[in-house]
Write a protein that holds these residues in place. Structure first.
Motif, short mmCIF file in Angstrom:
data_model
loop_
_atom_site.label_atom_id
_atom_site.label_comp_id
_atom_site.label_asym_id
_atom_site.label_seq_id
_atom_site.Cartn_x
_atom_site.Cartn_y
_atom_site.Cartn_z
N PRO A 199 92.50 -68.31 40.60
CA PRO A 199 91.34 -68.12 41.70
C PRO A 199 91.27 -68.87 42.57
CG PRO A 199 90.23 -68.67 39.65
CD PRO A 199 91.82 -68.54 39.40
N LEU A 200 91.12 -68.57 43.99
CA LEU A 200 90.94 -69.00 45.21
C LEU A 200 89.47 -69.26 45.39
CD1 LEU A 200 93.37 -67.18 47.41
CD2 LEU A 200 93.78 -69.42 46.22
N ALA A 206 87.68 -73.08 52.87
CA ALA A 206 87.22 -73.25 54.13
C ALA A 206 87.18 -74.91 54.56
CB ALA A 206 85.62 -73.18 54.31
N SER A 207 87.29 -75.81 53.57
CA SER A 207 87.43 -77.36 53.96
C SER A 207 88.77 -77.51 54.26
CB SER A 207 87.02 -77.90 52.93
OG SER A 207 87.71 -77.84 51.73
N LEU A 236 87.81 -64.39 51.99
CA LEU A 236 87.90 -65.81 52.00
C LEU A 236 87.35 -66.38 53.28
CD1 LEU A 236 91.19 -66.25 49.92
CD2 LEU A 236 88.86 -66.61 49.26
N GLY A 237 86.95 -65.73 54.37
CA GLY A 237 86.50 -66.19 55.49
C GLY A 237 87.57 -66.59 56.50
N LEU A 261 95.12 -58.30 53.24
CA LEU A 261 94.22 -58.16 54.29
C LEU A 261 92.61 -58.37 53.61
CD1 LEU A 261 93.47 -58.19 57.55
CD2 LEU A 261 93.46 -55.66 57.05
N SER A 262 92.27 -57.71 52.67
CA SER A 262 90.94 -57.74 52.23
C SER A 262 90.47 -59.09 51.71
CB SER A 262 90.59 -56.60 51.09
OG SER A 262 89.40 -56.43 50.69
#
Length: 153
Positions: free
Chosen positions: A13-14, A20-21, A104-105, A98-99
């Motif tokens: 998993p991501l 983000a960091s 994931l932002g 893409l989704s």
């Protein structure tokens, strides 16, 4: 519990906060020329090599991923300014990638590459976050114009 991913094909998993960091620290990835970085995502290594060469000549730094899963991992580790994503790939196809990318932002522009010009699928992909489409095999003059338009900041 924090939701990690909604894609059942993700073996590891991501985590959104980790992505983000790592994405916020772009300083380690800046090039001398400060050229925009694009990611080419597709399982055809010959086509990816040709695209990398052309994009490099047009002023982009280019990284490549062989499938959607690899692209998500790379995007979490290295900021990119845009992506050219093949629709049909093993492990994770372009639409799923893409989704996941949007979930994931990641907000970089994404151009979808496809063998078919499916007029029913294109509007749906635009609603899901794609900025445009490139027919394969690409005509390089039109690809250059599409990249300039799609990846303009």
């Amino acid at each position: 519990m924090e939701r990690i991913s909604f894609c059942p094909t993700l073996a590891a998993p991501l985590n959104k906060s980790e992505v983000a960091s790592s994405r916020n620290d772009k300083s380690q990835w800046k090039t001398k020329e400060n050229r925009p970085c694009l990611m080419v995502v597709g399982n055809d290594s010959a086509a990816a090599g040709t695209l990398k060469e052309a994009l490099g000549e047009w002023g982009y730094d280019v990284v490549a991923a062989r499938n959607g899963w690899e692209a998500l991992v790379l995007a979490g580790r290295r900021p990119v300014d845009g992506m050219l994503v093949d629709m049909d790939m093993p492990i994770m196809d372009g639409r799923t990638m893409l989704s996941e990318l949007r979930w994931l932002g990641h907000q970089m522009p994404v151009l979808i590459m496809s063998n078919e010009s499916d007029e029913q699928v294109h509007p749906q992909l635009l609603m899901e976050g794609a900025q445009g489409f490139v027919l394969k095999p690409p005509h390089f003059q039109s690809l250059q114009q599409t990249c300039r338009k799609g990846f303009a900041k």
